[in-house]
Design a protein around this motif. Structure first.
Motif, PDB file in Angstrom:
ATOM      1  N   ALA A   2      34.711  37.832  30.914  1.00 15.81           N
ATOM      2  CA  ALA A   2      35.214  37.205  32.217  1.00 15.81           C
ATOM      3  C   ALA A   2      35.030  37.386  33.440  1.00 15.81           C
ATOM      4  CB  ALA A   2      36.239  37.260  31.808  1.00 15.81           C
ATOM      5  N   LEU A   3      34.164  39.037  33.722  1.00  9.16           N
ATOM      6  CA  LEU A   3      33.733  38.728  35.363  1.00  9.16           C
ATOM      7  C   LEU A   3      33.378  38.058  35.766  1.00  9.16           C
ATOM      8  CD1 LEU A   3      34.950  42.321  35.391  1.00  9.16           C
ATOM      9  CD2 LEU A   3      36.067  40.478  36.428  1.00  9.16           C
ATOM     10  N   ALA A   4      31.647  38.131  34.491  1.00 10.14           N
ATOM     11  CA  ALA A   4      30.635  37.353  35.371  1.00 10.14           C
ATOM     12  C   ALA A   4      30.385  35.551  34.831  1.00 10.14           C
ATOM     13  CB  ALA A   4      29.501  38.159  33.776  1.00 10.14           C
ATOM     14  N   ALA A   5      31.670  35.035  34.350  1.00 12.08           N
ATOM     15  CA  ALA A   5      31.566  34.377  34.249  1.00 12.08           C
ATOM     16  C   ALA A   5      32.366  33.825  35.310  1.00 12.08           C
ATOM     17  CB  ALA A   5      32.297  33.431  32.960  1.00 12.08           C
ATOM     18  N   GLY A   6      33.231  34.232  35.961  1.00  6.59           N
ATOM     19  CA  GLY A   6      33.834  33.958  37.246  1.00  6.59           C
ATOM     20  C   GLY A   6      35.476  33.944  37.069  1.00  6.59           C
ATOM     21  N   ALA A   7      35.793  33.899  35.464  1.00 11.70           N
ATOM     22  CA  ALA A   7      37.385  33.877  35.566  1.00 11.70           C
ATOM     23  C   ALA A   7      38.455  34.888  36.431  1.00 11.70           C
ATOM     24  CB  ALA A   7      37.407  34.033  34.645  1.00 11.70           C
ATOM     25  N   LEU A   8      37.418  36.140  36.764  1.00 12.04           N
ATOM     26  CA  LEU A   8      38.310  36.716  38.036  1.00 12.04           C
ATOM     27  C   LEU A   8      37.415  37.391  38.723  1.00 12.04           C
ATOM     28  CD1 LEU A   8      39.820  39.358  36.242  1.00 12.04           C
ATOM     29  CD2 LEU A   8      38.723  38.165  34.748  1.00 12.04           C
ATOM     30  N   THR A   9      37.354  38.172  39.424  1.00  8.77           N
ATOM     31  CA  THR A   9      36.612  39.260  40.596  1.00  8.77           C
ATOM     32  C   THR A   9      37.329  40.503  40.135  1.00  8.77           C
ATOM     33  OG1 THR A   9      37.813  38.787  42.388  1.00  8.77           O
ATOM     34  CG2 THR A   9      35.810  36.751  41.912  1.00  8.77           C
ATOM     35  N   ARG A  10      36.138  41.651  40.604  1.00  7.33           N
ATOM     36  CA  ARG A  10      36.300  43.137  40.534  1.00  7.33           C
ATOM     37  C   ARG A  10      37.386  43.265  41.697  1.00  7.33           C
ATOM     38  NH1 ARG A  10      33.404  45.461  37.103  1.00  7.33           N
ATOM     39  NH2 ARG A  10      31.818  44.412  36.271  1.00  7.33           N
ATOM     40  N   ALA A  11      37.489  42.739  42.711  1.00 12.14           N
ATOM     41  CA  ALA A  11      37.785  42.847  43.907  1.00 12.14           C
ATOM     42  C   ALA A  11      39.283  43.151  43.854  1.00 12.14           C
ATOM     43  CB  ALA A  11      37.476  42.231  45.798  1.00 12.14           C
ATOM     44  N   GLY A  12      39.890  42.057  43.408  1.00 16.03           N
ATOM     45  CA  GLY A  12      40.721  42.256  42.805  1.00 16.03           C
ATOM     46  C   GLY A  12      41.671  40.692  43.020  1.00 16.03           C
ATOM     47  N   LYS A  13      40.458  39.953  43.995  1.00 15.26           N
ATOM     48  CA  LYS A  13      40.474  37.999  43.203  1.00 15.26           C
ATOM     49  C   LYS A  13      40.384  38.128  42.090  1.00 15.26           C
ATOM     50  CE  LYS A  13      39.625  38.363  48.402  1.00 15.26           C
ATOM     51  NZ  LYS A  13      39.253  37.737  49.423  1.00 15.26           N
TER      52      LYS A  13
END
Length: 691
Positions: free
Chosen positions: A45-56
């Motif tokens: 999900a992170l790699a696909a851009g569904a959400l980001t690691r920085a909390g955004k």
């Protein structure tokens, strides 16, 4: 699918639009508990851009959304769905529980999916439960890739895990399990990857491992599955990565190559896995449709609607949500639908809003095309496995097989208010979870929940309390026993009462003798001279039958006896139907007091499927359970089917104990066989416990 079906902090976002089945990939993540499925879902999900690691987060989602996804998956009791987009393709990631008790959720996910990513932890061996899951996927006919997780652990050895997977999963053909990437290690840990087909590197890629031998083996394996590629390869031509990827896709679709990728907890390797899913995994049109749809038919958005209910969940705010897999046609909101189970009459309903889950949110959809997964609200009659179709072209798909619940849990309502809500709560629970069977046992009077194991039982009781507001207490489960006569005896029944007006008068003499097991009950009239008038003889039989149901010893029904009416007396005024019923019952009890009463226990025929290596422990355990082993027979490579006759008193916890004996790899089925006399010592022990 999250049980908290919708965000209550704002309107749901719009789900990604899909124009056709080719833009879809339905992928189930399969692995035992602790293999890293939840972390892998998060990484994808992170790699696909569904959400980001920085909390955004990406548009339409929140940090709490993914926290809810993670929370759902960590509870490991329900199938969850996380849709992501990658390179113009919608990927529906299905994450079923890894615990063996929830195999029903796994099988539902296998029906919804078109391919599987099998998670293997680099820090754990390939165990029996892992092999059992692999075989589940194989029986479903799903193409599989292998994700080696936890590769950032200090003791992770990719070559060692790869060799174990080749030995376990290749069915004698080591070329079937092929690495697509090699890990790049630095300071003893995986820091990046290098792709074997393209030579591209990701993450920290220094120093590079030697790749040529592995690449050559991969190219040979791909070429060996495609005649044109093989001819070009043998002719000395250089095969470019595009041609090899197309060849790999064909090999994956035919389940002849299982690609292997290394991944870390921080997401290294996730992009490579997303690329592999999009480029080589089947789209819905590449897979056959379930029976009885024609074998050559493929998902068509313009065809009549045919879908199947994969999961039902309940939410106190929005009600029931049903997760559907659309096989053909296109589903729109507010559309008339026909819901049909395996049996019974179809029910016409109307689709409420269409949504796609993401954590706490349900993202709205304006339609769902063939091949997609969609949540539909308020299908009141829909049960898991039911078919949803166009009323103008009704269909009824074959449901998938479910594990048989074999662990009995007897329950009682905690209070009168709980008792009033219990039946409705159980009805809703069984609609959500088809692997729980509710039984009102007529012989013992107990309410029994049949579950697949202790973990499943715990979840069922928790859901009754938390979701349906019903508090219950677990009570000891009772096996339905029977009684019979140990020898022939006679009994005298006398009812003579006179208290003014009509009295009660009936006398009868009975002879009771035991019959062979399973014979049942026989009633014989040998009265001569009209000692008992003909019209009262059925009354005697009725009274005897009523007493048989109540029993004559410890209150268990009496079976396998012949009762003969040999004599009696009647009064012209005071005799009646009721009087002779009472006299018949009294005579049976009197006969029982003159001979031994034997306790009978039910015996089941049991078939145990287990790996050969566990035959010894299972045989020893069955002998302790008073079993008669009938024999064994081969049941596939390294497996045997053991047949035995086992008293049901010894089977109440066998679902749990067999799993422990075989390290999660054994299973069994049972079917009622007959009643047999219980050993006298055990019968005396039970009688003492009841006192």
């Amino acid at each position: 699918m999250s049980e908290r079906a919708t965000s209550r902090t704002g309107a749901a976002a719009q789900a990604p639009a899909v124009s056709g089945p080719q833009e879809l990939r339905n992928v189930v993540l399969v692995g035992v508990s602790g293999s890293g499925k939840t972390t892998l879902t998060e990484s994808l999900a992170l790699a696909a851009g569904a959400l980001t690691r920085a909390g955004k987060v990406s548009e339409g989602s929140t940090v709490s959304d993914f926290e809810e996804i993670e929370h759902q998956q960590q509870r490991s009791v329900r199938l969850s769905l996380v849709p992501v987009e990658w390179r113009g393709v919608k990927i529906n990631l299905l994450d079923p529980p890894g615990h063996a008790d929830f195999a029903g959720e796994l099988r539902a996910a296998l029906r919804a999916a078109d391919a599987a990513v099998f998670t293997i932890s680099a820090t754990d061996p390939v165990t029996g439960p892992v092999l059992a899951l692999w075989q589940e996927c194989a029986r479903a006919g799903l193409p599989r890739a292998i994700a080696v997780t936890h590769m950032d652990a200090a003791r992770a050895d990719f070559d060692e895990v790869l060799a174990a997977c080749q030995q376990a999963f290749a069915d004698g053909n080591p070329d079937a399990v092929q690495p697509m990437d090699l890990p790049v290690r630095s300071d003893g840990r995986m820091r990046g990857t290098v792709e074997l087909l393209s030579g591209e590197t990701h993450g920290q890629a220094d120093p590079l491992p030697p790749t040529e031998p592995a690449r050559e083996r991969l190219v040979e394996a791909i070429a060996g599955e495609d005649d044109e590629l093989l001819e070009a390869y043998l002719g000395g031509e250089q095969l470019d990565s595009g041609a090899l990827t197309r060849g790999l896709r064909g090999a994956v679709l035919h389940d002849s190559i299982h690609p292997v990728l290394p991944l870390t907890e921080d997401g290294t390797g996730a992009v490579d896995l997303l690329d592999l899913i999009v480029s080589t995994f089947p789209a819905p049109p590449d897979r056959p449709l379930p029976e009885p749809l024609p074998a050559d038919q493929r998902p068509d958005p313009d065809a009549p609607l045919v879908a199947q209910v994969i999961q039902n969940t309940g939410d106190p705010y929005v009600g029931r949500l049903s997760l559907l897999r659309i096989f053909t046609g296109t589903l729109h909101p507010d559309e008339a639908l026909l819901v049909a189970g395996p049996d019974g009459e179809p029910v016409e309903e109307r689709a409420a809003g269409l949504t796609s889950p993401f954590g706490k949110q349900q993202r709205t959809m304006d339609r769902a095309v063939a091949g997609d997964l969609v949540c539909v609200g308020k299908l009141a009659s829909a049960r898991v496995g039911d078919t949803v179709s166009d009323p103008a072209a009704p269909q009824r798909l074959e449901p998938w097989s479910l594990p048989e619940p074999l662990l009995p849990i007897a329950i009682e309502a905690h209070s009168r208010s709980d008792e009033d809500k219990l039946s409705q709560g159980l009805a809703r629970l069984s609609a959500q979870d088809p692997t729980v069977r509710v039984e009102q046992n007529p012989a013992t009077g107990q309410l029994v929940l049949w579950c697949t194991g202790e973990a499943h039982a715990g979840v069922v009781l928790h859901q009754l309390a938390e979701q349906h507001g019903v508090q219950v207490a677990q009570v000891p489960y009772r096996v339905a026993l029977r009684e019979t006569f140990g020898g022939t005896a006679t009994g005298h029944g006398r009812l003579v009462k006179q208290s003014g007006g009509h009295g009660q008068y009936a006398i009868c003499e009975l002879r009771v003798e035991p019959l062979p097991g399973g014979t049942g009950f026989e009633f014989v009239d040998q009265v001569v001279g009209g000692a008992v008038p003909k019209h009262f003889i059925p009354s005697v039989e009725k009274g005897v039958r009523a007493q048989l149901e109540k029993g004559v010893g410890d209150g268990h029904p009496l079976v396998d006896v012949r009762v003969t009416l040999v004599d009696g007396k009647a009064h012209s005024v005071d005799s009646s139907d009721a009087a002779f019923q009472s006299a018949g019952a009294l005579a049976l009890r009197d006969a029982a007091s003159r001979t031994a009463i034997r306790l009978l226990e039910p015996v089941a025929e049991v078939a145990v499927l287990l790996p050969d290596e566990y035959q010894g422990p299972v045989f020893s355990d069955l002998s302790v359970r008073r079993a008669r082993v009938l024999g064994t027979e081969p049941a596939g490579p390294g497996q045997s089917l053991l047949r035995a006759e086992v008293p049901e008193l010894e089977l109440t916890r066998y679902a749990v104990d067999l799993r422990a004996l075989t390290h999660g790899t054994g299973s069994f089925t049972r079917s009622p066989l007959r009643y047999e006399p219980m050993p006298a010592a055990l019968a005396a022990k039970l009688a003492k416990a009841d006192d």
